[in-house]
Design a protein around this motif. Structure first.
Motif: not given
Length: 308
Positions: A55-57, A59-70, A268-274
């Motif tokens: 996701f970009g800044v 969060l309501t916008a469509a996410p960008t596909w990054v494959g195996w980056a995560n 923490e990653q989802a709700f504190q750091k978004l």
């Protein structure tokens, strides 16, 4: 032989149309399947998709596909691997205790004594206490001026008290104590159901052969309770990998990530750091671990069914 007649279609009132008899059970299941699809299956599929996006800044916008980056980020994240180690320590420390200690309690309360029902209630009462209440209460007990430190000071065992929740060495183990305290009564009831299914004649026959006292439990109880032992070990292992409330209430993952578990790191990653996508990637890895443990549990249930 004449074939048995097919059941006649049944009219669905008040809709006015008929359906085959074999379809009717699935109609009863349909509302539950729809609810599960909306609340479980669709969010799981969505999380799987998001783990390959970012996701970009906004969060309501469509996410960008990054494959195996995560996934690549996950492999090089030192905090994640520390949370994995903490979770493994939690698993190794809690599961053996919650596998064997409740069996001893179940043997203790599985005797025909006066007032034994009150003893069972006393052992089971921590189970019905909310984890929020239990976490706050134990945090007070662990405080610098709490009951534990006051007792140790009065006995002359320590001068300044023990930093139960603020020491990187002790914080995780202090939280583990609360998990064990909460779980003993729950698994005791499972073992108690199994013990009450063992015929008393076996113990009487063992006594005639000279097996009495604790030896009869070694010769009879443990072999017959093996399915329950394996079942409890798998259930407690699944619960240990998903531990969150104790950590959140008592330590917030600190100090210096020493008590941070995988599930808390996801929060923490989802709700504190978004970092929604990265949290979904961590959750996907945790899902695979829990899926393996659940498959082991099903295999245990199929291979050795507990006594009724």
């Amino acid at each position: 032989m004449t074939a048995s007649p097919r059941p006649a279609p049944r009219k669905i009132w008040p809709l006015g149309f008929t359906v085959p008899q074999r379809v009717i059970p699935y109609l009863f299941l349909l509302p539950a399947l729809v609810a599960l699809g909306i609340s479980v299956f669709w969010p799981a599929l969505r999380a799987f998709y998001l783990s390959f996006t970012t996701f970009g800044v906004d969060l309501t916008a469509a996410p960008t596909w990054v494959g195996w980056a995560n996934v690549q980020r996950l492999r090089t994240d030192p905090i994640f691997w520390q949370t994995v180690r903490n979770t493994l320590v939690y698993l190794v420390g809690v599961v053996p205790i919650l596998t064997f200690a409740p069996l001893g309690l179940a043997i203790l309360v599985n005797r025909q004594l006066r007032g034994i029902h009150w003893l069972r209630v006393a052992y089971y009462s921590p189970v019905v206490v909310s984890m929020v209440v239990a976490g706050i209460a134990w945090r007070w007990l662990y405080a610098e001026t709490g009951l534990f430190n006051q007792v140790l000071k009065s006995l002359g065992l320590t001068e300044n008290g023990i930093p139960w929740l603020t020491s990187p060495t002790l914080a995780l183990f202090s939280v583990m104590v609360v998990t064990v305290w909460k779980g003993l009564g729950y698994y005791m009831v499972i073992y108690l159901a199994g013990l009450q299914g063992i015929p008393q004649d076996l113990y009487e026959a063992a006594a005639l052969d000279g097996s009495d006292g604790w030896r009869r439990h070694w010769d009879i109880t443990l072999p017959l309770m093996r399915p329950y032992l394996v079942l409890v070990s798998v259930i407690s292992a699944i619960a240990a990998t998903k531990v969150f409330e104790e950590v959140y209430i008592m330590t917030q993952g600190g100090p210096r990530h020493s008590s941070k578990t995988v599930v808390y790191y996801i929060y923490e990653q989802a709700f504190q750091k978004l970092e929604i996508s990265y949290a979904c990637t961590i959750g996907l890895g945790l899902f695979l671990v829990i899926l393996a443990l659940s498959a082991l549990r099903l295999a245990v249930n199929d291979g050795s069914t507990p006594m009724a």
